[in-house]
Design an enzyme around this catalytic site. Structure first.
Site, PDB file in Angstrom:
ATOM      1  NE  ARG A 108      -3.797   0.234   1.899  1.00 13.71           N
ATOM      2  CZ  ARG A 108      -5.142   0.236   2.184  1.00 13.71           C
ATOM      3  NH1 ARG A 108      -5.406   1.189   3.261  1.00 13.71           N
ATOM      4  NH2 ARG A 108      -6.335   0.214   1.440  1.00 13.71           N
ATOM      5  CG  HIS A 135      -8.286  -0.340  -2.754  1.00 11.50           C
ATOM      6  ND1 HIS A 135      -7.495  -1.610  -2.726  1.00 11.50           N
ATOM      7  CD2 HIS A 135      -8.542   0.096  -1.976  1.00 11.50           C
ATOM      8  CE1 HIS A 135      -7.610  -1.732  -1.866  1.00 11.50           C
ATOM      9  NE2 HIS A 135      -8.438  -0.729  -0.841  1.00 11.50           N
ATOM     10  CD  GLN A 138     -13.002  -2.667  -1.519  1.00 14.88           C
ATOM     11  OE1 GLN A 138     -12.331  -1.894  -0.728  1.00 14.88           O
ATOM     12  NE2 GLN A 138     -14.222  -2.465  -1.951  1.00 14.88           N
ATOM     13  CG  ASP A 229     -13.735   5.560  -1.367  1.00 17.73           C
ATOM     14  OD1 ASP A 229     -13.531   5.649   0.054  1.00 17.73           O
ATOM     15  OD2 ASP A 229     -13.120   6.324  -2.333  1.00 17.73           O
ATOM     16  CB  CYS A 269     -14.039   0.534  -0.314  1.00 14.44           C
ATOM     17  SG  CYS A 269     -13.322   2.670  -0.337  1.00 14.44           S
ATOM     18  NE  ARG A 297      -9.969  -5.779   0.153  1.00 14.06           N
ATOM     19  CZ  ARG A 297      -9.417  -4.499   0.312  1.00 14.06           C
ATOM     20  NH1 ARG A 297     -10.129  -3.405   0.965  1.00 14.06           N
ATOM     21  NH2 ARG A 297      -8.337  -5.100   0.090  1.00 14.06           N
TER      22      ARG A 297
HETATM   23  N1   CP Z   1     -11.394  -0.385   1.542  1.00 10.35           N
HETATM   24  C1   CP Z   1     -10.404  -0.847   2.513  1.00 10.35           C
HETATM   25  O1   CP Z   1      -9.023  -0.644   1.370  1.00 10.35           O
HETATM   26  O2   CP Z   1     -10.120  -0.695   3.625  1.00 10.35           O
HETATM   27  P1   CP Z   1      -8.894  -0.444   4.463  1.00 10.35           P
HETATM   28  O3   CP Z   1      -8.314   0.879   4.098  1.00 10.35           O
HETATM   29  O4   CP Z   1      -8.650  -0.397   6.024  1.00 10.35           O
HETATM   30  O5   CP Z   1      -7.757  -0.781   4.651  1.00 10.35           O
HETATM   31  N1  NVA Z   2     -10.528   6.403  -1.739  1.00 14.00           N
HETATM   32  C1  NVA Z   2     -10.003   6.079  -0.121  1.00 14.00           C
HETATM   33  C2  NVA Z   2      -9.899   4.539  -0.259  1.00 14.00           C
HETATM   34  C3  NVA Z   2      -9.493   3.641   0.899  1.00 14.00           C
HETATM   35  C4  NVA Z   2      -9.715   1.944   1.628  1.00 14.00           C
HETATM   36  C5  NVA Z   2      -8.662   5.671   0.475  1.00 14.00           C
HETATM   37  O1  NVA Z   2      -7.677   6.352  -0.907  1.00 14.00           O
HETATM   38  O2  NVA Z   2      -7.822   7.148   1.293  1.00 14.00           O
END
Ligand code: CP
Ligand code: NVA
Length: 311
Positions: A108, A135, A138, A229, A269, A297
């Site tokens: 990440r 993502h 997701q 989101d 998400c 997930r």
């Molecule tokens: N939806 C998602 O990726 O959640 P987290 O940021 O908690 O991993």
């Molecule tokens: N769009 C959000 C998704 C988190 C899972 C972010 O990038 O923070």
């Protein structure tokens, strides 16, 4: 030896491969739901997944760690502050060394380009666990959730209401590949460019259609999935004030949900900022599938891990 594959965006797999990943996910999920923990418990025996996180996470970390444990492998969290990626050590050096010891790396990153560079030097598969651009994990869970709800992707229209962000990008890509219709409703200045749309829909299949519709009320008409989101993604905190003002008319509330089909489900998400992009009455309603989606997930990523690493 399996050929080395990365999963940085959905463009890294073809349509058949995406369907295979989802099929494996459905199979392992069914066994898990039956309480059958033994059948899959050696699939990834002695395999190790490294997890690098430059941003916070609940779902992604836990789903990968629990999933690896269920499949007989192990995982380890490598917090960015402990590695000093690009500061203590160069990205190529970290990538070469780490991939010589672990079988797969989920990453990440703040910037998508970091994951791309990391993958270039890795001798093990690299999975995008969220970047500013995409993502894909997701999207796997989202499509699994939609398939479970409606049985297929045919005649499913998704309405994305809010920011044209990383989660939306992967959802568009998955919708194109699986032949799902999608309407995207973002305020002016927060839409995808035509160039981005063209790139995300390169693998479009029959049944796919996309429309960018500024008015969210119009976008949700006929939708069976209403998805939103956060308005301020991780890394955009400085833009909070202007974003909250721009996105206010895009809140998913009971009134907006009422304009979608009566059998419509609500997806997010997570994490959600209740009272901003979605109201409690929607996210806690019988139409909401956010908990099932989050749980998926783990099943979806098990499908991905088995596809990448299994025999
Ligand atoms: N939806 C998602 O990726 O959640 P987290 O940021 O908690 O991993
Ligand atoms: N769009 C959000 C998704 C988190 C899972 C972010 O990038 O923070």
């Amino acid at each position: 030896m399996k050929p080395l594959r990365h999963f940085l965006t959905l463009a890294d797999v073809d349509v058949d491969e995406l369907k295979t990943i989802l099929k494996i996910a459905e199979t392992v999920k069914a066994r898990f739901k039956e309480g059958n923990r033994t059948e899959d418990s050696e699939i990834l025996k002695s395999k190790v997944l490294g997890l690098i996180f430059e941003k916070m996470s609940l779902r992604t970390r836990v789903s990968f760690e629990a999933g690896m444990t269920h499949l007989g492998g192990g995982s380890m969290l490598l917090e960015e502050r402990h590695i000093g990626l690009g500061v203590r050590e160069s990205i190529p050096d970290v990538s070469r060394v780490l991939s010589s010891m672990v079988d797969c790396i989920a990453f990440r990153a703040k910037r998508h380009s970091t994951v791309v560079e990391f993958a270039k030097y890795s001798s093990a598969p690299v999975i995008n666990a969220l970047t500013d651009e995409a993502h894909p994990c997701q999207a796997l869970a989202d499509m699994l959730t939609i398939k479970e709800e409606f049985g297929s992707f045919e005649d499913v229209k998704i309405a994305w209401v809010g920011d044209s962000n990383n989660v939306a990008a992967s959802l568009v890509e998955a919708s194109a590949m699986l032949g799902c219709k999608i309407a995207i409703s973002s305020p002016k200045g927060y839409e995808f460019s035509q160039e981005e749309i063209d790139k995300l829909t390169a693998q479009r299949q029959p049944g796919f259609a996309l429309a960018q519709i500024e008015d969210p009320r119009e976008a949700v008409r006929g939708a069976r999935v209403v998805y939103t989101d956060v308005w301020v993604s991780m890394g955009q905190e400085k833009e909070e004030q202007e974003r909250v003002a721009a996105f206010k008319p895009y809140q998913v509330n009971a009134e907006l949900m009422g304009l979608a089909r009566t059998d419509a489900i609500f997806l997010h998400c997570l994490p959600a900022r209740r009272g901003l992009e979605v109201t409690d009455e929607v996210i806690d309603s019988p139409q909401s599938r956010v908990v099932e989606e989050a749980a998926n997930r783990m099943h979806a990523q098990k499908g991905l891990l088995i596809w990448l690493l299994g025999n």
